[in-house]
Design a protein around this motif. Structure first.
Motif, PDB file in Angstrom:
ATOM      1  N   SER A 233      -4.560  17.081 -48.618  1.00 32.73           N
ATOM      2  CA  SER A 233      -5.142  17.933 -47.580  1.00 32.73           C
ATOM      3  C   SER A 233      -5.873  19.067 -47.875  1.00 32.73           C
ATOM      4  CB  SER A 233      -3.440  19.381 -47.729  1.00 32.73           C
ATOM      5  OG  SER A 233      -2.314  17.838 -46.983  1.00 32.73           O
ATOM      6  N   ILE A 234      -6.765  19.614 -46.555  1.00 29.88           N
ATOM      7  CA  ILE A 234      -7.287  20.378 -46.858  1.00 29.88           C
ATOM      8  C   ILE A 234      -7.584  21.555 -46.217  1.00 29.88           C
ATOM      9  CG2 ILE A 234      -9.497  17.965 -47.549  1.00 29.88           C
ATOM     10  CD1 ILE A 234     -10.368  18.450 -45.458  1.00 29.88           C
ATOM     11  N   THR A 235      -8.662  22.473 -47.165  1.00 28.44           N
ATOM     12  CA  THR A 235      -8.831  23.635 -46.492  1.00 28.44           C
ATOM     13  C   THR A 235      -9.282  23.478 -44.887  1.00 28.44           C
ATOM     14  OG1 THR A 235      -7.733  24.578 -47.996  1.00 28.44           O
ATOM     15  CG2 THR A 235      -8.851  27.060 -46.261  1.00 28.44           C
ATOM     16  N   GLY A 236      -8.934  23.763 -43.526  1.00 31.87           N
ATOM     17  CA  GLY A 236     -10.083  23.670 -42.596  1.00 31.87           C
ATOM     18  C   GLY A 236     -10.689  25.165 -42.554  1.00 31.87           C
ATOM     19  N   PRO A 237     -12.166  25.271 -41.539  1.00 33.03           N
ATOM     20  CA  PRO A 237     -13.054  26.278 -40.904  1.00 33.03           C
ATOM     21  C   PRO A 237     -12.090  27.888 -41.197  1.00 33.03           C
ATOM     22  CG  PRO A 237     -13.050  24.560 -40.036  1.00 33.03           C
ATOM     23  CD  PRO A 237     -11.838  24.235 -40.186  1.00 33.03           C
ATOM     24  N   ASP A 238     -11.041  27.834 -40.081  1.00 31.64           N
ATOM     25  CA  ASP A 238     -10.397  28.864 -40.335  1.00 31.64           C
ATOM     26  C   ASP A 238      -9.564  28.931 -41.595  1.00 31.64           C
ATOM     27  OD1 ASP A 238      -8.621  26.883 -40.191  1.00 31.64           O
ATOM     28  OD2 ASP A 238      -7.645  27.208 -38.000  1.00 31.64           O
ATOM     29  N   SER A 239      -9.211  29.022 -42.968  1.00 29.76           N
ATOM     30  CA  SER A 239      -9.412  29.152 -44.059  1.00 29.76           C
ATOM     31  C   SER A 239      -6.994  28.951 -43.685  1.00 29.76           C
ATOM     32  CB  SER A 239      -8.801  30.423 -44.828  1.00 29.76           C
ATOM     33  OG  SER A 239      -9.959  31.075 -44.641  1.00 29.76           O
ATOM     34  N   GLN A 240      -7.554  28.170 -43.025  1.00 27.72           N
ATOM     35  CA  GLN A 240      -6.135  26.997 -43.212  1.00 27.72           C
ATOM     36  C   GLN A 240      -5.834  25.738 -42.965  1.00 27.72           C
ATOM     37  OE1 GLN A 240      -4.185  28.043 -39.217  1.00 27.72           O
ATOM     38  NE2 GLN A 240      -4.241  29.759 -38.935  1.00 27.72           N
ATOM     39  N   THR A 241      -4.232  25.323 -44.029  1.00 22.48           N
ATOM     40  CA  THR A 241      -4.861  24.069 -44.389  1.00 22.48           C
ATOM     41  C   THR A 241      -4.104  23.429 -43.655  1.00 22.48           C
ATOM     42  OG1 THR A 241      -4.194  25.045 -46.857  1.00 22.48           O
ATOM     43  CG2 THR A 241      -3.384  22.996 -46.139  1.00 22.48           C
ATOM     44  N   MET A 242      -5.390  22.273 -43.629  1.00 18.89           N
ATOM     45  CA  MET A 242      -4.566  21.111 -42.008  1.00 18.89           C
ATOM     46  C   MET A 242      -3.742  19.968 -42.979  1.00 18.89           C
ATOM     47  SD  MET A 242      -8.746  20.816 -41.184  1.00 18.89           S
ATOM     48  CE  MET A 242      -7.999  19.298 -40.128  1.00 18.89           C
ATOM     49  N   PRO A 243      -3.307  19.514 -42.218  1.00 23.87           N
ATOM     50  CA  PRO A 243      -2.471  18.788 -42.314  1.00 23.87           C
ATOM     51  C   PRO A 243      -2.598  17.555 -42.966  1.00 23.87           C
ATOM     52  CG  PRO A 243      -1.755  18.712 -40.094  1.00 23.87           C
ATOM     53  CD  PRO A 243      -2.942  19.342 -40.241  1.00 23.87           C
ATOM     54  N   PRO A 244      -1.768  16.731 -44.306  1.00 22.04           N
ATOM     55  CA  PRO A 244      -2.697  15.889 -44.811  1.00 22.04           C
ATOM     56  C   PRO A 244      -3.337  14.530 -44.416  1.00 22.04           C
ATOM     57  CG  PRO A 244      -0.599  15.791 -46.084  1.00 22.04           C
ATOM     58  CD  PRO A 244      -0.729  16.992 -45.092  1.00 22.04           C
ATOM     59  N   VAL A 245      -4.680  14.266 -44.399  1.00 29.22           N
ATOM     60  CA  VAL A 245      -5.043  12.866 -43.845  1.00 29.22           C
ATOM     61  C   VAL A 245      -5.744  12.032 -45.147  1.00 29.22           C
ATOM     62  CG1 VAL A 245      -5.708  14.645 -42.265  1.00 29.22           C
ATOM     63  CG2 VAL A 245      -7.236  14.056 -44.322  1.00 29.22           C
ATOM     64  N   SER A 246      -6.078  10.584 -44.374  1.00 29.53           N
ATOM     65  CA  SER A 246      -6.110   9.545 -45.577  1.00 29.53           C
ATOM     66  C   SER A 246      -7.669   9.604 -45.425  1.00 29.53           C
ATOM     67  CB  SER A 246      -5.698   7.946 -44.643  1.00 29.53           C
ATOM     68  OG  SER A 246      -6.344   7.904 -43.221  1.00 29.53           O
ATOM     69  N   LYS A 247      -8.398   8.515 -46.736  1.00 23.52           N
ATOM     70  CA  LYS A 247      -9.896   8.794 -47.355  1.00 23.52           C
ATOM     71  C   LYS A 247     -10.834   8.454 -45.481  1.00 23.52           C
ATOM     72  CE  LYS A 247     -12.450   6.117 -50.427  1.00 23.52           C
ATOM     73  NZ  LYS A 247     -12.664   5.446 -51.356  1.00 23.52           N
ATOM     74  N   GLN A 248      -9.685   7.035 -45.123  1.00 19.99           N
ATOM     75  CA  GLN A 248     -10.870   7.108 -43.804  1.00 19.99           C
ATOM     76  C   GLN A 248     -10.951   8.131 -43.036  1.00 19.99           C
ATOM     77  OE1 GLN A 248      -7.864   4.975 -44.899  1.00 19.99           O
ATOM     78  NE2 GLN A 248      -8.784   2.602 -45.960  1.00 19.99           N
ATOM     79  N   VAL A 249     -10.185   8.993 -42.235  1.00 17.79           N
ATOM     80  CA  VAL A 249     -10.450   9.930 -41.707  1.00 17.79           C
ATOM     81  C   VAL A 249     -11.297  10.904 -42.195  1.00 17.79           C
ATOM     82  CG1 VAL A 249      -9.487  11.850 -40.400  1.00 17.79           C
ATOM     83  CG2 VAL A 249      -7.890   9.964 -41.154  1.00 17.79           C
ATOM     84  N   LEU A 250     -11.255  11.276 -43.185  1.00 16.18           N
ATOM     85  CA  LEU A 250     -12.098  12.072 -44.193  1.00 16.18           C
ATOM     86  C   LEU A 250     -13.733  11.502 -44.318  1.00 16.18           C
ATOM     87  CD1 LEU A 250      -9.961  13.405 -47.435  1.00 16.18           C
ATOM     88  CD2 LEU A 250     -10.499  14.999 -45.688  1.00 16.18           C
ATOM     89  N   GLU A 251     -13.282  10.421 -44.616  1.00 13.00           N
ATOM     90  CA  GLU A 251     -15.115   9.606 -44.252  1.00 13.00           C
ATOM     91  C   GLU A 251     -15.503   9.755 -43.453  1.00 13.00           C
ATOM     92  OE1 GLU A 251     -14.735   5.924 -45.531  1.00 13.00           O
ATOM     93  OE2 GLU A 251     -14.486   6.496 -48.234  1.00 13.00           O
ATOM     94  N   GLY A 252     -14.562   9.698 -42.348  1.00 15.47           N
ATOM     95  CA  GLY A 252     -15.231   9.828 -40.685  1.00 15.47           C
ATOM     96  C   GLY A 252     -15.598  10.989 -40.485  1.00 15.47           C
ATOM     97  N   TRP A 253     -14.726  12.164 -41.025  1.00 10.03           N
ATOM     98  CA  TRP A 253     -14.972  13.432 -41.243  1.00 10.03           C
ATOM     99  C   TRP A 253     -17.255  13.690 -41.788  1.00 10.03           C
ATOM    100  CZ3 TRP A 253      -9.763  16.893 -41.816  1.00 10.03           C
ATOM    101  CH2 TRP A 253      -8.801  16.236 -40.708  1.00 10.03           C
ATOM    102  N   LEU A 254     -16.607  13.366 -42.498  1.00 14.32           N
ATOM    103  CA  LEU A 254     -17.928  13.869 -43.231  1.00 14.32           C
ATOM    104  C   LEU A 254     -19.756  13.191 -42.883  1.00 14.32           C
ATOM    105  CD1 LEU A 254     -19.647  14.345 -46.256  1.00 14.32           C
ATOM    106  CD2 LEU A 254     -19.056  12.358 -46.973  1.00 14.32           C
ATOM    107  N   ALA A 255     -18.637  11.515 -41.816  1.00 14.19           N
ATOM    108  CA  ALA A 255     -20.079  10.885 -41.235  1.00 14.19           C
ATOM    109  C   ALA A 255     -20.334  11.997 -40.140  1.00 14.19           C
ATOM    110  CB  ALA A 255     -19.151   9.482 -41.303  1.00 14.19           C
TER     111      ALA A 255
END
Length: 332
Positions: A233-255
């Motif tokens: 789980s990570i904190t979104g731009p609005d300072s709210q905790t987002m639902p847990p996501v996998s490593k692949q999703v996080l890498e897509g967001w980073l890209a």
């Protein structure tokens, strides 16, 4: 008593007779007086006055300056309406009148004038006096709307041609000084507005890059934690905790984040585009007329002084009177 009264009576026939017998004296002295006046008029310093009437320039004459004023208004505050054309032409003309009526302008004009240098030949010791007199020979008469008069300039010189030429040269000289002052003021105001926009852009850029760096670092840290295949789980731009996501999703967001870069708002993009389109300094045309003629300087038809006809009449009458006195006082 009777003899005294008779003796003091005015004898008109006798006076008329003596005036007639002394007509040579009367005519001779009248002619002599006229000749003296004629000689004085030719030898005395002559004064000729040329006159010019000026008014505000048209918008088409100052099109370049007017467009830069509009751009400056946008730089200073985009929310305010642009200045009216009449305000800009009035600004230009008022600066011209300020220079036209300035004593410093008249002094500097004469100091660089060949006419002044000619006046100084053989009279170097009277330099200050001659300069002060020439300064006074340029007279500005401001407009009086109640009387229907316009802004008028009068220049006196020792001949008709020079008076008209010098007056036109002085108007051009004052206009050049006014244009230089307007360019300087515009450049200073432009520089202040430009620096203000640059400061605002730099501040917005720093905020956007800081947010971008924080988001990137957060995603990279989350990817590291999710290395074992577990959801994070990570904190979104609005300072709210987002639902847990996998490593692949996080890498897509980073890209996607790296591909899009820092996020700038609309105001930042508009301000940056404005600065890139205008440039750091205004490009003012060298030709900036600050006035227009309503009456151009022309060589005067008659001189101010000495006035030949008036002098001849006055001196001729004086000579005739002197001749009459002599004729009446003669016994024979």
């Amino acid at each position: 008593m009777v003899s005294s009264s008779v003796e003091n009576e005015l004898n008109i026939p006798l006076i008329a007779s003596r005036l007639w017998r002394g007509k040579v004296w009367i005519l001779g002295l009248a002619l002599a007086g006229a000749l003296i006046a004629l000689a004085y008029a030719r030898l005395a310093s002559q004064v000729w006055s040329a006159t010019a009437t000026v008014d505000r320039p048209s918008v088409s004459q100052i099109a370049n300056y007017y467009s830069l004023r509009l751009s400056l208004a946008t730089l200073e505050d985009e929310s305010l309406p642009p200045p009216a054309a009449s305000m800009v032409t009035d600004e230009v003309y008022q600066q011209f009148l300020l220079q036209l009526s300035s004593r410093d302008s008249r002094r500097d004009f004469w100091l660089q004038s060949a006419y002044f240098r000619d006046k100084l030949k053989g009279h170097q010791s009277q330099r200050a006096t001659i300069l002060d007199q020439l300064i006074g020979d340029i007279r500005f008469q401001p407009a009086e709307p109640a009387r229907g008069t316009r802004d008028t300039l009068v220049l006196r010189a020792d001949n008709a041609t020079s008076s008209a030429q010098l007056l036109d040269q002085y108007v051009q000289f004052a206009s050049q000084r006014a244009a230089a002052r307007l360019r300087s003021n515009l450049h200073d105001e432009w520089k202040i507005a430009w620096q203000s926009h640059q400061t605002a852009l730099a501040r917005q850029q720093w905020v956007a890059e800081t947010v971008f760096a924080q988001q990137r670092r957060q995603l990279e840290q989350a990817i590291t934690r999710a290395g074992n295949g577990q959801s994070v789980s990570i904190t979104g731009p609005d300072s709210q905790t987002m639902p847990p996501v996998s490593k692949q999703v996080l890498e897509g967001w980073l890209a996607n984040l790296l591909a899009s870069g820092p996020a700038y708002d609309r105001q930042y993009l508009q301000s940056k585009a404005l600065l890139e389109s205008l440039g750091p300094e205004p490009v003012v045309s060298d030709n900036l007329p600050t006035w227009c003629y309503l009456r151009s300087p022309e060589p005067p038809a008659s001189r101010d002084s000495p006035r030949l006809v008036l002098l001849v009449v006055l001196w001729g009458m004086t000579g005739a009177f002197a001749g009459a006195v002599i004729a009446v006082s003669r016994r024979r």
